[in-house]
Design an enzyme around this catalytic site. Structure first.
Site, PDB file in Angstrom:
ATOM      1  N   ASN A 287      10.114   4.233   2.668  1.00  0.00           N
ATOM      2  CA  ASN A 287      10.074   3.778   4.044  1.00  0.00           C
ATOM      3  C   ASN A 287      11.355   3.019   4.362  1.00  0.00           C
ATOM      4  O   ASN A 287      12.068   2.559   3.470  1.00  0.00           O
ATOM      5  CB  ASN A 287       8.883   2.826   4.249  1.00  0.00           C
ATOM      6  CG  ASN A 287       7.568   3.496   3.978  1.00  0.00           C
ATOM      7  OD1 ASN A 287       6.993   4.150   4.832  1.00  0.00           O
ATOM      8  ND2 ASN A 287       7.061   3.336   2.756  1.00  0.00           N
TER       9      ASN A 287
ATOM     10  N   ARG B 237       0.828  -1.200   0.000  1.00  0.00           N
ATOM     11  CA  ARG B 237       0.000   0.000   0.000  1.00  0.00           C
ATOM     12  C   ARG B 237       0.865   1.254   0.000  1.00  0.00           C
ATOM     13  O   ARG B 237       0.957   1.963  -0.997  1.00  0.00           O
ATOM     14  CB  ARG B 237      -0.948  -0.016   1.215  1.00  0.00           C
ATOM     15  CG  ARG B 237      -2.112   0.994   1.115  1.00  0.00           C
ATOM     16  CD  ARG B 237      -1.765   2.444   1.339  1.00  0.00           C
ATOM     17  NE  ARG B 237      -1.167   2.714   2.648  1.00  0.00           N
ATOM     18  CZ  ARG B 237      -0.722   3.904   3.024  1.00  0.00           C
ATOM     19  NH1 ARG B 237      -0.778   4.945   2.179  1.00  0.00           N
ATOM     20  NH2 ARG B 237      -0.173   4.093   4.213  1.00  0.00           N
ATOM     21  N   ASP B 238       1.540   1.510   1.074  1.00  0.00           N
ATOM     22  CA  ASP B 238       2.293   2.753   1.208  1.00  0.00           C
ATOM     23  C   ASP B 238       3.465   2.800   0.245  1.00  0.00           C
ATOM     24  O   ASP B 238       3.870   3.873  -0.202  1.00  0.00           O
ATOM     25  CB  ASP B 238       2.780   2.912   2.643  1.00  0.00           C
ATOM     26  CG  ASP B 238       3.300   4.303   2.928  1.00  0.00           C
ATOM     27  OD1 ASP B 238       2.827   5.253   2.295  1.00  0.00           O
ATOM     28  OD2 ASP B 238       4.197   4.440   3.782  1.00  0.00           O
TER      29      ASP B 238
ATOM     30  N   HIS C 165      10.360   6.884   7.619  1.00  0.00           N
ATOM     31  CA  HIS C 165      10.938   6.962   6.284  1.00  0.00           C
ATOM     32  C   HIS C 165      12.446   7.173   6.439  1.00  0.00           C
ATOM     33  O   HIS C 165      12.905   7.668   7.456  1.00  0.00           O
ATOM     34  CB  HIS C 165      10.308   8.102   5.491  1.00  0.00           C
ATOM     35  CG  HIS C 165       8.920   7.799   5.025  1.00  0.00           C
ATOM     36  ND1 HIS C 165       8.511   7.972   3.717  1.00  0.00           N
ATOM     37  CD2 HIS C 165       7.834   7.324   5.680  1.00  0.00           C
ATOM     38  CE1 HIS C 165       7.252   7.619   3.594  1.00  0.00           C
ATOM     39  NE2 HIS C 165       6.812   7.225   4.772  1.00  0.00           N
TER      40      HIS C 165
ATOM     41  N   HIS D 236       6.334   4.559  12.337  1.00  0.00           N
ATOM     42  CA  HIS D 236       6.454   4.428  10.883  1.00  0.00           C
ATOM     43  C   HIS D 236       7.507   5.428  10.420  1.00  0.00           C
ATOM     44  O   HIS D 236       7.258   6.635  10.395  1.00  0.00           O
ATOM     45  CB  HIS D 236       5.091   4.729  10.252  1.00  0.00           C
ATOM     46  CG  HIS D 236       5.081   4.743   8.763  1.00  0.00           C
ATOM     47  ND1 HIS D 236       4.388   3.814   8.025  1.00  0.00           N
ATOM     48  CD2 HIS D 236       5.659   5.582   7.854  1.00  0.00           C
ATOM     49  CE1 HIS D 236       4.526   4.077   6.731  1.00  0.00           C
ATOM     50  NE2 HIS D 236       5.291   5.149   6.604  1.00  0.00           N
TER      51      HIS D 236
ATOM     52  N   CYS E 191       5.887   9.737  -0.237  1.00  0.00           N
ATOM     53  CA  CYS E 191       4.589  10.365   0.014  1.00  0.00           C
ATOM     54  C   CYS E 191       4.308  11.343  -1.113  1.00  0.00           C
ATOM     55  O   CYS E 191       5.123  12.238  -1.368  1.00  0.00           O
ATOM     56  CB  CYS E 191       4.571  11.103   1.359  1.00  0.00           C
ATOM     57  SG  CYS E 191       3.016  11.974   1.682  1.00  0.00           S
TER      58      CYS E 191
END
Length: 296
Positions: free
Chosen positions: A242, A14-15, A202, A200, A233
């Protein structure tokens, strides 16, 4: 003394993929299925967003329907609003995440409303389905700069009061450093010492693993990571991927902290992810393997 175990939620499907050029649904399914057999116990599979906002996730229903679900893996979906929540529940998701930015400017760029408006909407969603709240830009904003840890803590106050069972803190731009991690977690722990927390990070500025180590020293054992270091992002200029799942696993295992993940198999999946997106991914472990073969 390090903890015996740590938990990693894999967010690459997803991310990670939402920041790449759109890839075919079949490749997304192939990636999720492969990750499901690495020992990862939590996977963020899709997000139910408007296709005009994030076209990379336009096929979320198709992807999720085709995934071979593994019984001991918990799959989750990110939703931006009530419509997204309805779609996720209709698809059969039990684990839901919602996001709000600590920075008002980033929140407006990301989901076209103020932080306060998002918090009101999240409160309404919590009344329907309790969801983990991800607080983006917790450690800094690409538009506003530093974010006051007290502001982050006050957002936590609000979402917990509205029913959020868990909170995650997102380092959306890679601005986090160990001192910022200590400041944010300290401010939150003073008010909510027993709240389940996930971090979370990055790796935009190369501090991802240092931040994870700092968080472990603070007693946190739940982290997001993305296979191969996929990610970024769309609304954080300059943000890179990430922290790579295989880099986190490599470090934790070397420290004697078990994740339940097969590192060799995970590296194979990272190579698959690299092939799917058609570019070299930043993971050092992907390039070097689980142990350096170079003799000094």
């Amino acid at each position: 003394m390090w903890p015996a175990n740590a938990s990693i939620r894999e967010v690459g499907p997803r991310d990670g993929l939402q920041n790449e050029q759109p890839v075919p649904a079949a490749d997304k399914v192939r990636l999720i299925n492969a990750l499901s057999h690495t020992g990862v116990r939590r996977i963020e599979a899709v997000s139910f967003v408007h296709p005009k906002a994030i076209p990379q996730m336009a096929d979320a229903d198709e992807v999720w329907a085709a995934v071979d679900k593994v019984s001991d893996v918990v799959y989750s979906a990110l939703v931006p609003n009530q419509r997204g929540l309805n779609r996720a529940m209709e698809a059969g998701f039990d684990q839901i995440e919602v996001v709000v930015s600590a920075s008002d400017t980033h929140n407006r760029r990301n989901i076209n409303r103020s932080t306060a408006e998002s918090l009101d909407e999240i409160a309404a969603l919590q009344a329907v389905k309790p969801a983990e709240v991800i607080i983006a830009t917790s450690f800094g904003c690409p538009y506003e700069g530093d974010v006051d840890p007290l502001r982050v803590a006050q957002i936590v106050d609000r979402v917990v009061a509205d029913g959020a069972p868990r909170v995650a803190f997102g380092d959306t731009t890679g601005m986090a450093t160990p001192i910022r991690v200590r400041a944010v977690i300290g401010a939150v722990r003073e008010r909510h010492p027993d709240l389940p927390v996930l971090l979370h990070f990055h790796n935009t500025r190369g501090t991802g693993l240092a931040n994870i180590l700092t968080a472990i020293e603070l007693g946190i054992t739940e982290f997001d990571a993305s296979v191969g270091g996929l990610g970024g992002c769309p609304y954080a200029p300059g943000a890179t991927g990430n922290v790579a799942t295989e880099e986190v696993v490599h470090m934790l295992h070397d420290m004697g902290i078990d994740t339940g993940i097969d590192l060799d198999r995970l590296i194979e999946v990272a190579a698959m992810a690299q092939e799917i997106v058609g570019r070299e991914l930043p993971s050092g472990v992907l390039r070097a393997g689980p142990r350096s073969r170079t003799v000094a």
